[in-house]
Motif scaffolding. Structure first.
Motif, PDB file in Angstrom:
ATOM      1  N   MET A   1       0.852  -1.177   0.000  1.00 37.03           N
ATOM      2  CA  MET A   1       0.000   0.000   0.000  1.00 37.03           C
ATOM      3  C   MET A   1       0.894   1.235   0.000  1.00 37.03           C
ATOM      4  O   MET A   1       1.809   1.336   0.805  1.00 37.03           O
ATOM      5  N   ASP A   2       0.614   2.166  -0.897  1.00 36.97           N
ATOM      6  CA  ASP A   2       1.383   3.403  -0.994  1.00 36.97           C
ATOM      7  C   ASP A   2       0.732   4.470  -0.137  1.00 36.97           C
ATOM      8  O   ASP A   2      -0.253   5.091  -0.534  1.00 36.97           O
ATOM      9  N   LEU A   3       1.284   4.674   1.048  1.00 37.26           N
ATOM     10  CA  LEU A   3       0.691   5.645   1.967  1.00 37.26           C
ATOM     11  C   LEU A   3       1.129   7.071   1.678  1.00 37.26           C
ATOM     12  O   LEU A   3       0.802   7.983   2.424  1.00 37.26           O
ATOM     13  N   ASN A   4       1.840   7.283   0.584  1.00 32.42           N
ATOM     14  CA  ASN A   4       2.216   8.638   0.192  1.00 32.42           C
ATOM     15  C   ASN A   4       1.057   9.370  -0.484  1.00 32.42           C
ATOM     16  O   ASN A   4       1.093  10.577  -0.633  1.00 32.42           O
ATOM     17  N   GLU A   5       0.048   8.613  -0.897  1.00 34.77           N
ATOM     18  CA  GLU A   5      -1.118   9.216  -1.535  1.00 34.77           C
ATOM     19  C   GLU A   5      -2.166   9.543  -0.482  1.00 34.77           C
ATOM     20  O   GLU A   5      -2.525   8.687   0.330  1.00 34.77           O
ATOM     21  N   LYS A   6      -2.651  10.756  -0.497  1.00 32.01           N
ATOM     22  CA  LYS A   6      -3.617  11.216   0.504  1.00 32.01           C
ATOM     23  C   LYS A   6      -5.037  10.882   0.053  1.00 32.01           C
ATOM     24  O   LYS A   6      -5.804  11.745  -0.339  1.00 32.01           O
ATOM     25  N   THR A   7      -5.352   9.588   0.126  1.00 29.87           N
ATOM     26  CA  THR A   7      -6.660   9.127  -0.328  1.00 29.87           C
ATOM     27  C   THR A   7      -7.511   8.664   0.853  1.00 29.87           C
ATOM     28  O   THR A   7      -6.986   8.330   1.925  1.00 29.87           O
ATOM     29  N   GLN A   8      -8.803   8.616   0.645  1.00 28.33           N
ATOM     30  CA  GLN A   8      -9.716   8.112   1.662  1.00 28.33           C
ATOM     31  C   GLN A   8      -9.401   6.649   1.980  1.00 28.33           C
ATOM     32  O   GLN A   8      -9.437   6.238   3.136  1.00 28.33           O
ATOM     33  N   ALA A   9      -9.050   5.875   0.969  1.00 26.36           N
ATOM     34  CA  ALA A   9      -8.719   4.465   1.192  1.00 26.36           C
ATOM     35  C   ALA A   9      -7.502   4.327   2.108  1.00 26.36           C
ATOM     36  O   ALA A   9      -7.485   3.465   2.994  1.00 26.36           O
ATOM     37  N   ASN A  10      -6.512   5.176   1.935  1.00 26.65           N
ATOM     38  CA  ASN A  10      -5.336   5.127   2.799  1.00 26.65           C
ATOM     39  C   ASN A  10      -5.667   5.557   4.218  1.00 26.65           C
ATOM     40  O   ASN A  10      -5.153   4.990   5.179  1.00 26.65           O
ATOM     41  N   VAL A  11      -6.526   6.555   4.364  1.00 22.71           N
ATOM     42  CA  VAL A  11      -6.965   6.988   5.695  1.00 22.71           C
ATOM     43  C   VAL A  11      -7.653   5.824   6.399  1.00 22.71           C
ATOM     44  O   VAL A  11      -7.354   5.507   7.554  1.00 22.71           O
ATOM     45  N   GLU A  12      -8.556   5.168   5.705  1.00 20.60           N
ATOM     46  CA  GLU A  12      -9.287   4.048   6.303  1.00 20.60           C
ATOM     47  C   GLU A  12      -8.345   2.898   6.639  1.00 20.60           C
ATOM     48  O   GLU A  12      -8.481   2.276   7.692  1.00 20.60           O
ATOM     49  N   TYR A  13      -7.371   2.630   5.782  1.00 20.42           N
ATOM     50  CA  TYR A  13      -6.392   1.587   6.060  1.00 20.42           C
ATOM     51  C   TYR A  13      -5.624   1.904   7.342  1.00 20.42           C
ATOM     52  O   TYR A  13      -5.463   1.043   8.210  1.00 20.42           O
ATOM     53  N   MET A  14      -5.138   3.143   7.467  1.00 20.47           N
ATOM     54  CA  MET A  14      -4.356   3.524   8.644  1.00 20.47           C
ATOM     55  C   MET A  14      -5.185   3.438   9.919  1.00 20.47           C
ATOM     56  O   MET A  14      -4.699   2.954  10.947  1.00 20.47           O
ATOM     57  N   ILE A  15      -6.437   3.875   9.863  1.00 19.43           N
ATOM     58  CA  ILE A  15      -7.311   3.801  11.041  1.00 19.43           C
ATOM     59  C   ILE A  15      -7.494   2.342  11.448  1.00 19.43           C
ATOM     60  O   ILE A  15      -7.400   1.997  12.629  1.00 19.43           O
ATOM     61  N   GLU A  16      -7.725   1.471  10.485  1.00 16.28           N
ATOM     62  CA  GLU A  16      -7.902   0.048  10.795  1.00 16.28           C
ATOM     63  C   GLU A  16      -6.636  -0.545  11.409  1.00 16.28           C
ATOM     64  O   GLU A  16      -6.704  -1.343  12.346  1.00 16.28           O
ATOM     65  N   GLN A  17      -5.482  -0.162  10.902  1.00 17.01           N
ATOM     66  CA  GLN A  17      -4.218  -0.648  11.446  1.00 17.01           C
ATOM     67  C   GLN A  17      -3.993  -0.143  12.868  1.00 17.01           C
ATOM     68  O   GLN A  17      -3.523  -0.879  13.738  1.00 17.01           O
ATOM     69  N   ILE A  18      -4.324   1.125  13.117  1.00 18.02           N
ATOM     70  CA  ILE A  18      -4.200   1.686  14.467  1.00 18.02           C
ATOM     71  C   ILE A  18      -5.114   0.935  15.420  1.00 18.02           C
ATOM     72  O   ILE A  18      -4.709   0.530  16.511  1.00 18.02           O
ATOM     73  N   LYS A  19      -6.360   0.723  15.015  1.00 22.99           N
ATOM     74  CA  LYS A  19      -7.314   0.004  15.861  1.00 22.99           C
ATOM     75  C   LYS A  19      -6.815  -1.403  16.168  1.00 22.99           C
ATOM     76  O   LYS A  19      -6.901  -1.866  17.306  1.00 22.99           O
ATOM     77  N   SER A  20      -6.277  -2.059  15.174  1.00 16.09           N
ATOM     78  CA  SER A  20      -5.776  -3.417  15.352  1.00 16.09           C
ATOM     79  C   SER A  20      -4.600  -3.432  16.329  1.00 16.09           C
ATOM     80  O   SER A  20      -4.546  -4.268  17.233  1.00 16.09           O
ATOM     81  N   LYS A  21      -3.690  -2.507  16.163  1.00 15.14           N
ATOM     82  CA  LYS A  21      -2.506  -2.450  17.028  1.00 15.14           C
ATOM     83  C   LYS A  21      -2.894  -2.131  18.474  1.00 15.14           C
ATOM     84  O   LYS A  21      -2.332  -2.672  19.415  1.00 15.14           O
ATOM     85  N   LEU A  22      -3.871  -1.260  18.641  1.00 17.23           N
ATOM     86  CA  LEU A  22      -4.292  -0.866  19.983  1.00 17.23           C
ATOM     87  C   LEU A  22      -5.217  -1.889  20.611  1.00 17.23           C
ATOM     88  O   LEU A  22      -5.501  -1.818  21.806  1.00 17.23           O
ATOM     89  N   ARG A  23      -5.723  -2.811  19.790  1.00  9.06           N
ATOM     90  CA  ARG A  23      -6.694  -3.806  20.265  1.00  9.06           C
ATOM     91  C   ARG A  23      -7.831  -3.103  21.002  1.00  9.06           C
ATOM     92  O   ARG A  23      -8.173  -3.435  22.132  1.00  9.06           O
ATOM     93  N   MET A  24      -8.367  -2.114  20.344  1.00 10.43           N
ATOM     94  CA  MET A  24      -9.386  -1.260  20.965  1.00 10.43           C
ATOM     95  C   MET A  24     -10.663  -2.030  21.251  1.00 10.43           C
ATOM     96  O   MET A  24     -11.229  -2.657  20.372  1.00 10.43           O
ATOM     97  N   ALA A  25     -11.110  -1.934  22.490  1.00 15.52           N
ATOM     98  CA  ALA A  25     -12.361  -2.580  22.887  1.00 15.52           C
ATOM     99  C   ALA A  25     -13.536  -1.935  22.170  1.00 15.52           C
ATOM    100  O   ALA A  25     -14.522  -2.588  21.864  1.00 15.52           O
ATOM    101  N   SER A  26     -13.422  -0.650  21.905  1.00 10.01           N
ATOM    102  CA  SER A  26     -14.509   0.073  21.254  1.00 10.01           C
ATOM    103  C   SER A  26     -14.243   0.245  19.762  1.00 10.01           C
ATOM    104  O   SER A  26     -14.738   1.176  19.152  1.00 10.01           O
ATOM    105  N   ALA A  27     -13.466  -0.659  19.183  1.00 12.96           N
ATOM    106  CA  ALA A  27     -13.087  -0.528  17.777  1.00 12.96           C
ATOM    107  C   ALA A  27     -14.292  -0.464  16.851  1.00 12.96           C
ATOM    108  O   ALA A  27     -14.273   0.250  15.855  1.00 12.96           O
ATOM    109  N   ALA A  28     -15.345  -1.181  17.173  1.00 14.51           N
ATOM    110  CA  ALA A  28     -16.530  -1.174  16.317  1.00 14.51           C
ATOM    111  C   ALA A  28     -17.147   0.225  16.252  1.00 14.51           C
ATOM    112  O   ALA A  28     -17.715   0.612  15.239  1.00 14.51           O
ATOM    113  N   ALA A  29     -17.018   0.970  17.323  1.00 11.68           N
ATOM    114  CA  ALA A  29     -17.578   2.321  17.353  1.00 11.68           C
ATOM    115  C   ALA A  29     -16.714   3.310  16.578  1.00 11.68           C
ATOM    116  O   ALA A  29     -17.163   4.403  16.252  1.00 11.68           O
TER     117      ALA A  29
END
Length: 74
Positions: A1-29
């Protein structure tokens, strides 16, 4: 994934990766689609910090979650 492009898809990818790394209990929210490509730079900074740390302290997790909440509210 090329995160140098400022796209909505990249934003969503990064948010999902952050949630996964944090193991957020409220990730669904925390819907990745609630974040905008206009917030790309802020999200990228959070993503880099979270992904590059082996372990996050409780206070760091709380700070990241707080920042995601602030960004989501924009």
């Amino acid at each position: 994934m090329d995160l140098n492009e400022k796209t909505q898809a990249n934003v969503e990818y990064m948010i999902e990766q952050i949630k996964s790394k944090l193991r957020m209990a409220s990730a669904a929210a925390m819907q990745a689609s609630a974040f905008s490509a206009s917030q790309y730079d802020d999200i990228y900074d959070l993503y880099e910090m979270v992904i590059n740390k082996h372990n996050l302290s409780i206070s760091e997790v709380e700070a990241v979650v707080s920042e995601l909440g602030r960004l989501r509210g924009k």
